[in-house]
Design an enzyme around this catalytic site. Structure first.
Site, PDB file in Angstrom:
ATOM      1  N   HIS A   1       0.910  -1.087  -0.038  1.00  0.00           N
ATOM      2  CA  HIS A   1       0.066   0.043   0.033  1.00  0.00           C
ATOM      3  C   HIS A   1       0.846   1.394   0.081  1.00  0.00           C
ATOM      4  CE1 HIS A   1       1.065  -0.605   4.053  1.00  0.00           C
ATOM      5  NE2 HIS A   1       1.003   0.848   4.392  1.00  0.00           N
TER       6      HIS A   1
ATOM      7  N   HIS B   1       5.415   6.360  -1.027  1.00  0.00           N
ATOM      8  CA  HIS B   1       6.158   5.284  -1.264  1.00  0.00           C
ATOM      9  C   HIS B   1       5.591   3.903  -0.910  1.00  0.00           C
ATOM     10  CE1 HIS B   1       7.096   5.900   3.187  1.00  0.00           C
ATOM     11  NE2 HIS B   1       7.263   4.510   2.968  1.00  0.00           N
TER      12      HIS B   1
END
EC number: 3.1.4.58
Length: 176
Positions: A44, A114
């Site tokens: 995620h 990220h």
């Protein structure tokens, strides 16, 4: 009011982005090394971390703040590292605006999107993977929802890190 839980919001990568990243990682079958790799279903891009919070209260707060926001365009690109963390970078259009709208009130750090791939103390292994994945680019996708997750410790005794489960999903408006 429900029992407090460790909560965070995120967008999840598309099936095409996951496939491309898995394929890229598969090009280097040996040498996963001493890192603890994040399992694919846990991948995620975190938007905000809320710590221990009431899931219902946080969901209501998020629903109000996300109403009417446009779905961002997201792409996984390149790689980098924080101390003890290997991650894939994110090229985005509109994701920062979504993250800003649901930013925890006391958050001081800048948003740095990220996707965490692995954790560990093997600096040399992290650096090797960072170089191997430096040119990686996934297909771009439209992130059509924000997910409120709860984070629980793994109960299977492994040192695989936390386990995430969906509390609620919030749709975003289609791009104009």
């Amino acid at each position: 009011m429900s029992d407090p839980a460790r909560l965070f919001t995120a967008v999840t990568p598309s099936a095409a982005a996951i496939s491309a990243l898995r394929e890229e990682l598969g090009r280097y079958p040996s040498g996963r090394g001493p890192l603890r790799w994040v399992e694919v279903p846990q991948w995620h891009i975190t938007l905000g971390f809320y710590g221990m919070d009431d899931p219902g209260t946080r969901a209501s707060w998020l629903k109000a703040r996300l109403a009417g926001l446009r779905a961002p365009t997201v792409q996984l690109v390149g790689t980098g590292s924080f101390p003890g963390v290997l991650w894939v970078g994110v090229r985005e259009h509109g994701l920062t605006e979504v993250a800003d709208a649901i930013r925890p009130e006391d958050e001081k750090r800048p948003f740095r999107p990220h996707l965490t791939l692995a954790r560990g103390r093997a600096f040399g292994t992290i650096e090797r993977w960072r170089r191997l994945l430096a040119e990686f680019e996934s297909p771009a996708w439209t992130a059509t929802e924000v997910v409120l997750f709860r984070s629980d410790r793994a109960e299977d005794g492994r040192r695989a890190g936390p386990r995430y489960s969906v509390v609620e999903q919030f749709p975003l408006d289609s791009p104009g």
